[in-house]
Design an enzyme around this catalytic site. Sequence first.
Site, PDB file in Angstrom:
ATOM      1  CD  GLU A 164      -2.966  -1.036   2.327  1.00 51.25           C
ATOM      2  OE1 GLU A 164      -3.955  -1.781   2.258  1.00 51.25           O
ATOM      3  OE2 GLU A 164      -2.803  -0.214   3.258  1.00 51.25           O
ATOM      4  CD  GLU A 360      -3.622  -5.847   3.813  1.00 52.26           C
ATOM      5  OE1 GLU A 360      -4.451  -5.036   4.300  1.00 52.26           O
ATOM      6  OE2 GLU A 360      -2.395  -5.660   3.825  1.00 52.26           O
TER       7      GLU A 360
END
Length: 457
Positions: A164, A360
Amino acid sequence: MKTFPKNFLWGSATSAPQSEGHSSQNGKSATTWDYWFQTNPEKFHENQGPENTSNIYEMYKKDCQRMKEIGLNSFRTSISWARLLPDGKHVNQEAVTFYRDYFEHILAEGVQPIINLFHFDMPMWLMEKGGWESRESVDAFAFYARTAFELFGDLIDQWTTFNEPIVHIECGYLNGAHYPAIHDFKKAVQVGYHTLMAHVYAVQAFREVKPKGNIGIILNITPAYARSAEQADQKAKENADLLTMKSFLDLAVKGAIPEALVQLIKGHELTPETNPSDKEVMKENTVDFIGLNYYQPLRVQAPENPRFPAQDPEDLYAPYDWPEKRINPYRGWEIYPKAIYDVAMMMKNEYDNFPWYVSENGMGVANEERFMDEQGMIQDDYRIDFMKEHLDYLYQGIQEGSNCFGYHTWTFIDCWSWLNGYRNRYGFYRLELDNNFERHLKKSGLWYKEVAQNNGY
């Protein structure tokens, strides 16, 4: 019965800083999180800092058995840069011993490890030199990556560079949730560019050290949905997708930053400093796969009074409060499972069906002890329902041809979450902070085991 493709990855993810503990021990140097907690502990939920987290450093052998016990066939975690190279140059042999044994135990349980290099944990020695603001960070990260590939490449075949990356850019340089907690759009763009280049040079190092493995990057995807079909709202959606999603995705898959993003940045006098050779290196070092983290969509509308040049992303796209939204009240995030289908179709139609996986997906809930039964098991049916809804849409996308090869949840064992500490819990195992870090299986873990064993549900 919804059956997923053969060899589909059913797993979970965590990170070194959120799970290992021993943050100031065993030769590890300080990260920005260690420093920030030391200097401003009041910013952290219930003064819960990064020192102990989930204590995997001591408990990894049994935790690897727990992976197998709930049917995981894959698992992602990260290496701590500050643990492996405490000064950025010299290897900490104790860290090498720990990670090799950890990885060997994961493999011994029949679980495929996917190892990530950076999960928001900037070493403080580099932060003091400017962190990602400095071009020095690109070379420092490439050296770290090469070191990790050389030390662990005989054990690990699947690697990723960043988790991320948009988050440490936004949170550190726009919204104050990560150190250095400043607000400077120009610096944020420079930080983003250096992060892009650090990724590229890490991929280059990987190709040289381990040509037979696979390397990717983990991106958080917040697909933008416009308030209306009006041109101004659609422009806001385009701007949001360019900045938050296509910036890294296009670079990683196509080997170039989107020209529309280059022009958008240039038009607002935000163009970063670059090197002449950067474009060629980008083009030559694309990835083998993409991990996409999905939690929530991004609802946008045209800004009402945008500043020019833009001082903030909200001058380019403003948040829109969709009246029909469904919210996770604990995290404040919208629950919109259909977006995972839209992402699957995006990967199919806009990225030549490039291989990807859900790296995720999960639901954070506070005060889960409310849902504990008489036997001490958390009855987290809400988490099971959340996963089912998302998997339904993922399955639809796969049936329509999207090249998705896995689904990972966040997370395996309840973990520490930055300024939020342990406020919200995500794990298949409950962590007892006040009782020697004991782990207790939740109902969702039993459900996930059935799904993994059946390769569907």
